[in-house]
Enzyme design. Structure first.
Site, PDB file in Angstrom:
ATOM      1  N   LEU A  10      40.567   0.636  -6.892  1.00  0.00           N
ATOM      2  CA  LEU A  10      40.521  -0.822  -6.733  1.00  0.00           C
ATOM      3  C   LEU A  10      39.522  -1.257  -5.662  1.00  0.00           C
ATOM      4  O   LEU A  10      39.452  -2.420  -5.283  1.00  0.00           O
ATOM      5  CB  LEU A  10      41.921  -1.378  -6.412  1.00  0.00           C
ATOM      6  CG  LEU A  10      43.013  -1.030  -7.435  1.00  0.00           C
ATOM      7  CD1 LEU A  10      44.315  -1.731  -7.087  1.00  0.00           C
ATOM      8  CD2 LEU A  10      42.581  -1.400  -8.846  1.00  0.00           C
ATOM      9  N   GLN A  12      35.426  -1.399  -4.009  1.00  0.00           N
ATOM     10  CA  GLN A  12      34.197  -2.041  -4.509  1.00  0.00           C
ATOM     11  C   GLN A  12      33.584  -1.258  -5.678  1.00  0.00           C
ATOM     12  O   GLN A  12      33.209  -1.833  -6.693  1.00  0.00           O
ATOM     13  CB  GLN A  12      33.161  -2.164  -3.376  1.00  0.00           C
ATOM     14  CG  GLN A  12      31.907  -2.924  -3.794  1.00  0.00           C
ATOM     15  CD  GLN A  12      30.757  -2.798  -2.791  1.00  0.00           C
ATOM     16  OE1 GLN A  12      30.804  -1.980  -1.868  1.00  0.00           O
ATOM     17  NE2 GLN A  12      29.743  -3.613  -2.960  1.00  0.00           N
ATOM     18  N   TYR A 143      32.893   7.450  10.891  1.00  0.00           N
ATOM     19  CA  TYR A 143      32.674   7.477   9.432  1.00  0.00           C
ATOM     20  C   TYR A 143      31.593   8.515   9.087  1.00  0.00           C
ATOM     21  O   TYR A 143      31.775   9.341   8.186  1.00  0.00           O
ATOM     22  CB  TYR A 143      32.252   6.083   8.979  1.00  0.00           C
ATOM     23  CG  TYR A 143      31.895   5.938   7.530  1.00  0.00           C
ATOM     24  CD1 TYR A 143      32.835   6.127   6.531  1.00  0.00           C
ATOM     25  CD2 TYR A 143      30.602   5.572   7.154  1.00  0.00           C
ATOM     26  CE1 TYR A 143      32.498   5.962   5.194  1.00  0.00           C
ATOM     27  CE2 TYR A 143      30.263   5.395   5.822  1.00  0.00           C
ATOM     28  CZ  TYR A 143      31.218   5.595   4.848  1.00  0.00           C
ATOM     29  OH  TYR A 143      30.877   5.432   3.533  1.00  0.00           O
TER      30      TYR A 143
END
Ligand code: SER
Length: 317
Positions: A10, A12, A143
């Site tokens: 769900l 992008q 990240y």
């Protein structure tokens, strides 16, 4: 027959990859999964098999792969760069513990894996312009640390266990169907919404922050093309530089202004996201992807801008 599990369905990319895969391989063969459901995602949750799946739960990953006889995983579930800085431990849990769960279950149940990496694997010591495929990767965001660790782990599982794992280093992804969730490149999507709704946009990155972007149709085609490429031709696996558009906020605003003449951009810099952007390349060299499996993006800045304004114009009517 292919049975493909998509995690983070769900998000992008998942919001558009799931229908793309369902069209290509048949809806019954694509198992979409997400940690939770949200309003407006009925097309994904209802258009074929759907599972609520927390990838940090190894048992749950095992049971979904077994239940559906999955042989291939597009492992999209991940926290992005900006939200990661707010909660580095949560990012590590999702991005690394989630990944090792997928890798281990894939190993035991013989699945191939698509792993989305990122330009975030590069850091301040990497060459800034036309950053090569093989170069210094010393990221400074959590990240980026998780993505370079993920790349190494994926290559390790390929070498040690012969698992077929392939990945792309995504730059900013621009799309109209779903919002990106907490990245540094999100400005390049937000700008279109605000241009249409308000005629102006306040950007959180400096006007000359150059970052590469790609448009969703190229993302979809690229992922499947890589997964279907002849393995004998792949000298790299995790992960390939891919790019299509090199742009700054100022240049993107100028392109939008061609269609919305009164559009105005101003700047209110977010120091966290600016620092991340400053540590990333200005542009990437994606020649290895072009050479080894035929990466050939179709959308440049002009075409992407026209299409985004057309699609969002319909959506926001
Ligand atoms: N779009 C991502 C981010 O900004 C980059 O991979 O975090």
């Amino acid at each position: 027959m292919k049975k493909i599990l998509v995690t983070g369905a769900l998000g992008q990319i998942g919001t558009e990859l799931v229908p793309y895969l369902r069209d290509k391989y048949g809806p019954e063969n694509i198992i979409a999964s997400s940690r939770r459901v949200k309003d407006g995602c009925e097309g994904i949750t209802g258009g074929g098999p759907f599972e609520l799946l927390d990838i940090t739960n190894r048992e749950a990953v095992r049971s979904v792969i077994k239940k559906h006889g999955v042989d291939s995983v597009y492992h999209l579930a991940s926290m992005l760069s900006a939200t990661g800085e707010d909660n580095p431990q949560a990012l590590w849990d999702v991005n690394m513990n989630g990944l090792i769960n997928i890798l281990e279950e894939a190993r035991q149940q013989s699945c191939s894996i698509f792993f989305p990496s990122s330009i975030a694997v590069f850091g301040p010591d990497s060459p800034k312009d036309k950053t090569p495929q093989d170069t210094v990767t010393r990221p400074t965001s959590i990240y980026g640390v998780s993505k370079i660790s993920g790349e190494l782990l994926c290559d390790y599982y390929h070498k040690k266990y012969g698992l077929d794992i392939r990945g792309l280093r995504y730059p900013g992804v621009i799309s109209s169907a779903a919002m990106p969730g907490g990245g540094t490149t999100d400005y390049a999507v937000h700008i279109f919404y605000d241009a249409i709704k308000k005629g102006s946009y306040t950007c959180f990155l400096e006007e000359n922050s150059s970052i590469d972007m790609i448009y969703m149709p190229d993302v979809l085609e690229g992922a499947v093309k890589l997964m279907e490429a002849d393995p004998a031709k792949l000298q790299h696996r995790n992960a390939f530089n891919v790019s299509a558009i090199t742009v700054t906020p100022k240049e993107l605003a100028a392109e939008i202004k061609k269609h919305i003449p009164g559009f105005n951009i101003d700047y209110d810099i977010d120091p966290v996201r600016q620092a991340i952007a400053d540590s990333w390349p200005n542009s990437l060299d994606d020649s290895a992807a072009r050479r080894e499996w035929g990466w050939d993006p179709q959308y440049d800045l002009k075409m992407m801008t026209e299409d985004m304004l057309r699609e969002l114009g319909k959506k926001l009517q």
